[in-house]
Design a protein around this motif. Structure first.
Motif, short mmCIF file in Angstrom:
data_model
loop_
_atom_site.label_atom_id
_atom_site.label_comp_id
_atom_site.label_asym_id
_atom_site.label_seq_id
_atom_site.Cartn_x
_atom_site.Cartn_y
_atom_site.Cartn_z
N SER A 174 0.83 -1.21 0.00
CA SER A 174 0.00 0.00 0.00
C SER A 174 0.87 1.26 0.00
N SER A 197 2.51 1.79 -3.39
CA SER A 197 1.54 2.31 -4.36
C SER A 197 1.27 3.79 -4.10
N GLU A 198 1.18 4.15 -2.82
CA GLU A 198 0.93 5.55 -2.45
C GLU A 198 2.08 6.45 -2.91
N SER A 202 4.22 5.85 -5.33
CA SER A 202 4.22 5.89 -6.79
C SER A 202 3.21 6.91 -7.29
N ASP A 203 2.02 6.94 -6.67
CA ASP A 203 0.97 7.88 -7.06
C ASP A 203 1.39 9.33 -6.78
N LEU A 204 1.96 9.57 -5.59
CA LEU A 204 2.36 10.93 -5.21
C LEU A 204 3.45 11.48 -6.13
N SER A 212 4.14 10.52 -9.22
CA SER A 212 3.73 10.60 -10.63
C SER A 212 2.85 11.81 -10.92
N ARG A 213 2.30 12.43 -9.87
CA ARG A 213 1.42 13.58 -10.08
C ARG A 213 2.17 14.82 -10.56
#
Length: 358
Positions: free
Chosen positions: A12, A15-16, A18-20, A22-23
């Motif tokens: 988790s 993934s978090e 990676s998301d932060l 990539s923004r």
């Protein structure tokens, strides 16, 4: 918390992150660097978790096939053989993951300051110290690390009294930290006409290179003396006061540098070594404060501990901490077989840590 719950948390968080990242909305570069480092550290762990869950799913499907009353004997027999393989695979990956999740030494990723000093044995000890320094240089070359001599006091006949080197690269301290201690050599010196075996020793100290954020040194805590650099026999090698001696008043640690012609460069090198020694002393104090017997640890870094013997007549190297002997003396000194010893020491250390947490 169970292992599965902990693994879920790691996936988790990965993934978090990676998301932060990539923004593209992050404005604080320091935060981004910290996130990138954490993401990179979690990457191999998450990949291993993926392997584990794939193997668990395969084992689960095979278990269902074995339990299915509609399965014929041949199919059930094949499934049982594969089930055994996958359950073994699951156990292996779980152990690999447990090792990956062990608390890491914060210094493992740091570069290292390696110091070699001739001990008992006169000229023979100095020659052996030079052998050790060459061994570490070849070992560094093998791993693609940068090996930079910071200072060396040679004897003029091929030996060294002491030397300090900086070794830079990935995972340097993690691999070299087990080298601290007394290294002993048993061989017939070239000057020995009677063929008698002499025993000599050299001391190795491996210090994690400290950054300014690791150790704060106040100018008021330093006494800096300058003097003319001297060569073998005590003669002055230049006409300016380029050599530097720095004393850290709170700890009494003294560092001297004279290899560079520039006083400024000698001062910078001396401060780098001083910072590493202070950092190492702080780590040692923290470790001693913990309620574990460091003498039972592999790689405790005790400078007085006799850790290894290099026996030339028998062509063997023996590491006394784990009772390991290999008959590859030449290859060890060439830096080629040193990894066999380091890998064994690392495995022993990991096994001890696993036993403490399970």
């Amino acid at each position: 918390m169970s292992l599965d719950e902990r693994l879920d948390q790691i996936v988790s968080r990965h993934s978090e992150l990676s998301d932060l990242m990539s923004r593209g909305e992050m404005t604080d570069s320091d935060v981004f660097v910290r996130m990138s480092k954490e993401f990179a550290e979690l990457d191999p762990v998450v990949a291993c978790i993926g392997e584990l869950r794939a193997a668990q799913n395969e084992a689960g499907d095979l278990a269902g096939l074995i339990a299915d009353p509609d399965s014929d004997d041949e199919m059930r027999s094949m499934a049982q053989a594969e089930f055994h393989e996958f359950t073994q695979r699951v156990r292996e990956i779980e152990k690999k993951l447990q090792i990956m999740l062990l608390p890491r030494d914060e210094a493992d990723d740091k570069n290292a300051i390696l110091e070699v000093r001739a001990g008992t044995g006169g000229d023979e000890a100095a020659l052996f110290a030079a052998d050790l320094l060459r061994m570490y240089q070849r070992y560094a070359d093998k791993h693609g690390w940068k090996f930079e001599i910071m200072s060396v006091a040679d004897t003029g006949i091929g030996g060294i009294k002491d030397a300090s080197v900086e070794i830079s690269g990935r995972g340097v301290f993690a691999r070299l930290k087990y080298e601290s201690g007394v290294h002993r050599v048993q061989r017939v010196p070239e000057t020995e006409s009677g063929g008698r075996i002499h025993t000599s020793a050299a001391t190795v100290a491996v210090l994690p290179e400290a950054e300014e954020v690791d150790v704060q040194i106040e100018d008021k805590d330093l006494r800096i003396d300058t003097y003319r650099a001297q060569g073998a026999g005590g003669q002055h090698v230049n006409t300016t006061d380029s050599a530097v001696r720095i004393t850290h008043l709170p700890t009494g640690i003294v560092v001297q540098q004279q290899d560079e012609k520039s006083q400024h460069k000698n001062r910078a090198k001396a401060l780098k070594i001083l910072r590493a020694r202070i950092y190492d002393a702080e780590r040692e104090a923290q470790a001693n404060a913990r309620a574990e017997d460091r003498k039972n640890q592999v790689g405790s870094g005790d400078r007085s501990e006799r850790i290894r013997t290099y026996n030339f007549p028998q062509g063997r190297v023996s590491d006394h901490r784990i009772n390991l002997t290999i008959h590859k003396l030449d290859k060890v000194l060439e830096g080629e077989a040193l990894d066999e010893i380091v890998d064994a020491l690392t495995s022993e250390d990991q096994a001890r840590k696993l036993a403490e947490v399970t």
